[in-house]
Motif scaffolding. Structure first.
Motif, PDB file in Angstrom:
ATOM      1  N   VAL A  24       0.835  -1.199   0.000  1.00  0.00           N
ATOM      2  CA  VAL A  24       0.000   0.000   0.000  1.00  0.00           C
ATOM      3  C   VAL A  24       0.873   1.254   0.000  1.00  0.00           C
ATOM      4  O   VAL A  24       0.601   2.206  -0.731  1.00  0.00           O
ATOM      5  CB  VAL A  24      -0.969  -0.009   1.206  1.00  0.00           C
ATOM      6  CG1 VAL A  24      -1.675   1.323   1.349  1.00  0.00           C
ATOM      7  CG2 VAL A  24      -1.975  -1.132   1.046  1.00  0.00           C
ATOM      8  N   LEU A  28       0.803   4.058  -2.961  1.00  0.00           N
ATOM      9  CA  LEU A  28       0.499   5.452  -2.645  1.00  0.00           C
ATOM     10  C   LEU A  28       1.638   6.384  -3.052  1.00  0.00           C
ATOM     11  O   LEU A  28       1.409   7.486  -3.533  1.00  0.00           O
ATOM     12  CB  LEU A  28       0.201   5.609  -1.149  1.00  0.00           C
ATOM     13  CG  LEU A  28      -1.129   5.042  -0.684  1.00  0.00           C
ATOM     14  CD1 LEU A  28      -1.252   5.173   0.829  1.00  0.00           C
ATOM     15  CD2 LEU A  28      -2.277   5.740  -1.374  1.00  0.00           C
ATOM     16  N   SER A  31       1.507   6.949  -6.752  1.00  0.00           N
ATOM     17  CA  SER A  31       0.329   7.691  -7.218  1.00  0.00           C
ATOM     18  C   SER A  31       0.395   9.169  -6.862  1.00  0.00           C
ATOM     19  O   SER A  31      -0.475   9.929  -7.265  1.00  0.00           O
ATOM     20  CB  SER A  31      -0.942   7.072  -6.631  1.00  0.00           C
ATOM     21  OG  SER A  31      -0.971   7.259  -5.234  1.00  0.00           O
ATOM     22  N   ARG A  32       1.422   9.595  -6.139  1.00  0.00           N
ATOM     23  CA  ARG A  32       1.564  11.003  -5.762  1.00  0.00           C
ATOM     24  C   ARG A  32       1.914  11.828  -6.996  1.00  0.00           C
ATOM     25  O   ARG A  32       2.741  11.424  -7.791  1.00  0.00           O
ATOM     26  CB  ARG A  32       2.656  11.142  -4.707  1.00  0.00           C
ATOM     27  CG  ARG A  32       2.684  12.503  -4.046  1.00  0.00           C
ATOM     28  CD  ARG A  32       3.719  12.565  -2.985  1.00  0.00           C
ATOM     29  NE  ARG A  32       4.976  12.900  -3.659  1.00  0.00           N
ATOM     30  CZ  ARG A  32       6.170  12.729  -3.162  1.00  0.00           C
ATOM     31  NH1 ARG A  32       6.319  12.178  -1.997  1.00  0.00           N
ATOM     32  NH2 ARG A  32       7.241  13.061  -3.817  1.00  0.00           N
TER      33      ARG A  32
END
Length: 70
Positions: A24, A28, A31-32
């Motif tokens: 995860v 994350l 995906s920033r």
């Protein structure tokens, strides 16, 4: 996708909680948005430090100059 539907689903294996947390975190991080870099603030303590790669100068009074801000 409904609110009850999970974002991830393990289709094979039995990952530990640590392995899922690492996955995860990696997703994350990827995906920033990369358009603007994060703001870096410098405190008075770090701004008075000697720049990286500059060697201290030896000689008379060098001990005094080593503790003074530049």
């Amino acid at each position: 996708m409904s609110a009850e539907e999970p974002l991830f689903r393990v289709v094979r294996g039995n990952p530990t909680a640590e392995e899922l947390a690492a996955l995860v975190g990696a997703v994350l991080l990827r995906s920033r948005p990369t358009g603007t870099p994060p703001q870096v603030t410098r405190s008075a303590w770090t701004s008075s430090a000697r720049p990286v790669g500059v060697s201290p100068v030896a000689g008379p009074g060098a001990w005094r100059a080593s503790g003074l801000p530049r």
